[in-house]
Motif scaffolding. Structure first.
Motif, short mmCIF file in Angstrom:
data_model
loop_
_atom_site.label_atom_id
_atom_site.label_comp_id
_atom_site.label_asym_id
_atom_site.label_seq_id
_atom_site.Cartn_x
_atom_site.Cartn_y
_atom_site.Cartn_z
N ILE A 103 22.98 58.92 -77.88
CA ILE A 103 23.63 57.41 -77.61
C ILE A 103 24.23 57.72 -76.29
N ALA A 104 24.18 57.10 -75.42
CA ALA A 104 24.68 57.22 -74.00
C ALA A 104 26.01 56.38 -74.04
N LYS A 105 26.02 55.06 -74.90
CA LYS A 105 27.29 54.24 -74.92
C LYS A 105 27.29 53.61 -76.21
N ALA A 106 28.34 54.01 -77.15
CA ALA A 106 28.25 53.53 -78.45
C ALA A 106 28.38 52.09 -78.39
N THR A 110 30.99 42.99 -76.69
CA THR A 110 30.96 42.93 -75.45
C THR A 110 31.89 41.72 -74.76
N SER A 116 26.50 45.36 -78.29
CA SER A 116 25.63 46.07 -77.48
C SER A 116 25.90 47.71 -77.25
N GLY A 117 25.10 48.42 -77.16
CA GLY A 117 25.07 49.79 -76.93
C GLY A 117 23.77 50.21 -76.15
N TYR A 118 24.04 51.59 -75.55
CA TYR A 118 22.84 52.23 -74.97
C TYR A 118 22.66 53.49 -75.56
N LEU A 126 16.95 54.89 -70.47
CA LEU A 126 17.88 54.26 -71.08
C LEU A 126 17.50 53.06 -71.58
N GLU A 128 18.80 49.73 -74.05
CA GLU A 128 20.07 48.63 -74.48
C GLU A 128 19.58 48.19 -75.75
#
Length: 146
Positions: A103-106, A110, A116-118, A126, A128
């Motif tokens: 997980i780059a961003k939980a 938005t 959304s998450g990354y 990466l 999304e």
């Protein structure tokens, strides 16, 4: 100008094609018969083809230097998979992690009213994972822009 407004193929640079292919298989992706084991893998999607190719070979093909096979950090590109609900986003993030990704961003609400998450694959590519209530999905799972 007469260049079509579309993309046909996205090639992701990876450190090891077999390892990267196994990761995408764990996500449930099926490769195309035109793949060459250990050299290049193709996944046909409703919107275009995703290819996995060794980073050094991709750089050589583009006549660019290769800094190293598993390039860290932000590369100014993210692919996206739009999903039908927030729950599907959460499920997809969970499946991504179970397959070995990170997980780059939980996932979170938005400012544009979606969710959304990354996530990143084994090579830091990466993705999304998003739900946009303003973009309904068609029968192929592609967003319909107003």
């Amino acid at each position: 100008m007469g260049i079509p407004q579309r993309f046909s193929l996205v090639t992701l640079g990876v450190a090891d094609v077999e390892t990267a292919t196994a990761f995408y298989h764990r996500l449930g992706w099926r490769e195309a018969r035109s793949s060459v084991a250990g050299e290049i893998t193709f996944f046909a999607t409703p919107g275009g083809v995703v290819a996995l190719w060794e980073t050094a070979e991709l750089a050589k093909d583009a006549a660019l230097p290769t800094f190293h096979a598993n390039a860290p950090g932000f590369r100014a590109v993210a692919l996206a998979i739009n999903l039908a609900s927030r729950e599907e986003v959460d499920d997809a993030v969970g499946d991504w992690v179970l397959a070995g990704g990170s997980i780059a961003k939980a996932a979170a609400e938005t400012e544009w009213g979606g969710y959304s998450g990354y996530v990143a694959d084994l090579d830091g590519n990466l993705w999304e994972l998003a739900h946009n209530p303003g973009w309904p999905l068609d029968e192929r799972g592609l967003p319909q822009l107003g």
